[in-house]
Design an enzyme around this catalytic site. Structure first.
Site, mmCIF file in Angstrom:
data_model
loop_
_atom_site.group_PDB
_atom_site.id
_atom_site.type_symbol
_atom_site.label_atom_id
_atom_site.label_comp_id
_atom_site.label_asym_id
_atom_site.label_seq_id
_atom_site.Cartn_x
_atom_site.Cartn_y
_atom_site.Cartn_z
ATOM 1 N N LYS A 191 38.322 14.468 -12.685
ATOM 2 C CA LYS A 191 36.980 14.344 -13.261
ATOM 3 C C LYS A 191 37.054 13.665 -14.617
ATOM 4 C CE LYS A 191 35.102 17.126 -15.902
ATOM 5 N NZ LYS A 191 34.634 17.247 -17.327
ATOM 6 N N GLU A 218 -9.570 -0.697 18.278
ATOM 7 C CA GLU A 218 -8.792 0.540 18.244
ATOM 8 C C GLU A 218 -8.707 1.129 19.650
ATOM 9 O OE1 GLU A 218 -7.047 1.592 15.656
ATOM 10 O OE2 GLU A 218 -7.791 -0.215 14.679
ATOM 11 N N GLY A 272 -0.871 6.681 -0.137
ATOM 12 C CA GLY A 272 -1.130 7.818 0.742
ATOM 13 C C GLY A 272 -0.291 9.036 0.389
ATOM 14 N N HIS A 297 49.545 16.958 -5.102
ATOM 15 C CA HIS A 297 48.986 18.147 -4.471
ATOM 16 C C HIS A 297 48.503 19.174 -5.486
ATOM 17 C CE1 HIS A 297 53.202 17.347 -2.846
ATOM 18 N NE2 HIS A 297 53.434 17.725 -4.084
ATOM 19 N N ALA A 355 58.744 23.071 -15.271
ATOM 20 C CA ALA A 355 57.882 23.772 -14.324
ATOM 21 C C ALA A 355 57.491 25.141 -14.863
ATOM 22 C CB ALA A 355 58.594 23.913 -12.985
ATOM 23 N N LEU A 378 0.847 -1.190 0.000
ATOM 24 C CA LEU A 378 0.000 0.000 0.000
ATOM 25 C C LEU A 378 0.882 1.240 0.000
ATOM 26 C CD1 LEU A 378 -2.698 -1.137 2.597
ATOM 27 C CD2 LEU A 378 -2.618 -1.516 0.123
ATOM 28 N N ALA A 379 0.865 1.954 -1.118
ATOM 29 C CA ALA A 379 1.766 3.102 -1.280
ATOM 30 C C ALA A 379 1.056 4.273 -1.938
ATOM 31 C CB ALA A 379 2.981 2.687 -2.108
ATOM 32 N N GLY A 388 -9.387 4.766 2.074
ATOM 33 C CA GLY A 388 -9.111 3.785 3.106
ATOM 34 C C GLY A 388 -8.310 2.598 2.615
#
EC number: 2.7.7.23
Length: 459
Positions: free
Chosen positions: A351, A155, A12, A363, A423, A9-10, A78
């Protein structure tokens, strides 16, 4: 064993969640609640699984895919009305049907299997999953007869003084003889204050017809927690987290501080791996043996090889080999493949890059859209300049290349095997194999310049 079916039951809306997100899609330990339920129910050897959807139906169907059939409850009237929406799929079937709510993410296949077996052995038309709690206020009470069968479910608001002393409560999960269930649903009335059709009324109907209604009491009340608001969601998160961490520790993983470690239910971690505090492992991550992860590390949907160390870093949707050192403060972004015996040091971002075996970026580097060969050294401040404001371009670095500190490689560009880049260079053209490339302004020293400048200012 009879045929088995299940109805989740899904439908609601989940008003008390106060959220734009459909209730059963709220995650617990990184996985939507309803997915937890489906994953456990799917272990029961079902012939058919039906999920009743309503609000956000399309999103639930997208999440669950083809593991379930779906029935639409367009108007929420319900729980009995919800189950009846599955009639077109199940009403003519012979067997046993489990009915469970999609907001009970902690339920386990073991508990549901025990419920089903009890139901089948008892010869009952319906069986209620119950639990014993010391403080049952707010829950429906299970009233049993002298044979131990369920006489009725009362209840809390309707219970008398004697019934209020009962500590066995209804969890909202049931087993039914399938034909008896759907025959009874047509007899359920909505003559109540809410004008809704309630599933527990089926119990009354079956009992009134002289059928056996049984109850199976679980020892694990926590499993029956229904999530209706953010408070219950946080409670479910804690319980699930503790369950996952316990399972990993039993299987040989060291978790230094389980209260401060968050691991997905789908993650797999090898033995003798150590997880430090503040670590978050998400999605379908696989971590090998003898690794050291954390502290304060996030890994999502990635594969980590044996003997790898990742400290204070983030890894998303990538693959990292064996005996690799990552961090501290590194960021491995999606679609990266890091080889074996690699060093990715502090403040390095990678990435969509293949990073070869034995290579190092120790680094302060950005490596994006690149193919890095084996045994490459990327000096401090090495940057692949991959974006011109419109398009991304690829950098290719061959085996054994040495890139000096503070160098920019302006893509598209290739540095062939064994080449050196001095460098401080900005490389805009391909560098041949074994060549030394220098791309910087020649240094000029002006003797006595400072004294001349200062004297000039004084005059």
């Amino acid at each position: 064993m009879s045929n088995r079916f299940a109805v989740i039951l899904a439908a609601g809306k989940g008003t008390r969640m106060k959220s734009k997100l459909y209730k059963v899609l709220h995650p617990v330990c990184g996985k939507p609640m309803v997915q937890h339920v489906v994953d456990q129910v799917s272990q029961l050897g079902l012939q058919k699984l039906v999920t009743v959807v309503g609000h956000g139906a399309e999103k639930v169907q997208e999440q669950l895919g083809n593991v379930s059939e779906f029935a639409l409850q367009a108007e929420q009237l319900g729980t009995a009305h919800a189950v009846d929406r599955a009639a077109d799929i199940l009403a003519n079937e012979e067997g046993t049907t489990l009915v469970i709510c999609g907001d009970t993410p902690l339920i386990t296949a073991e508990t549901m299997e025990a419920l089903l077996k009890h139901h089948e052995e008892a010869g009952a038309k319906a069986t209620v999953l119950t639990a014993y709690i010391e403080e049952p206020a707010g829950y429906g009470r299970i009233v049993r007869n002298e044979n131990g069968h369920v006489e009725k479910i009362v209840e809390h608001k309707d219970a008398n003084e004697v019934e209020l002393t009962i500590k066995e409560i209804n969890t909202g999960t049931y087993c039914f003889d399938n034909k008896a269930l759907f025959a009874s649903l047509s007899k359920v009335s909505n003559d109540n204050a809410q004008g809704e059709y309630y599933l527990p009324d089926v119990i009354e109907i079956l009992k009134g017809e002289g059928h056996i209604v049984s109850a199976y009491q679980t020892e694990h009340f926590d499993e029956t927690l229904g999530v209706n608001d953010r408070v219950a969601l946080s409670q479910a998160e804690v319980i699930m987290k503790n369950r996952i961490n316990h399972k990993n520790m039993v299987n040989g993983v060291t978790i230094i501080d389980p209260s401060n470690t968050y691991i997905s239910a789908d993650a797999i971690i090898g033995s003798d791996t150590v997880i430090h505090p503040g670590t978050i492992i998400e999605g379908k991550t696989v971590i090998g043996s003898d690794c050291e992860i954390g502290p304060h590390t996030v890994i999502r949907d990635s594969e980590i090889g044996d003997g790898t160390t990742i400290r204070q870093s983030t890894v998303h949707d990538s693959k990292i080999g064996t005996e690799v050192s990552v961090g501290p403060f590194a960021h491995i972004r999606p679609d990266s493949v890091i080889g074996n015996e690699v060093r990715v040091g502090n403040f390095v971002e990678i990435k969509k890059t293949v990073f070869g075996n034995g290579s190092k970026a120790s680094h302060l580097s950005y490596i994006g859209d690149a193919q890095i060969g084996e045994n490459v050294n990327l000096g401090c401040g090495s940057i692949t300049v991959n974006y011109d404001g419109k398009n991304k371009f690829k950098t290719v670095i061959g085996d054994g290349v040495f890139i000096g500190c503070n160098s920019n490689l302006v893509a598209p560009v290739t540095v062939e095997d064994g080449a050196y880049v001095a460098a401080g260079s900005t490389i805009t053209e391909n560098v041949p194999s074994k060549a030394l490339s220098i791309a910087r302004a020649r240094q000029v020293n002006k003797e006595d310049y400072v004294d001349q400048l200062l004297n000039k200012k004084k005059s």
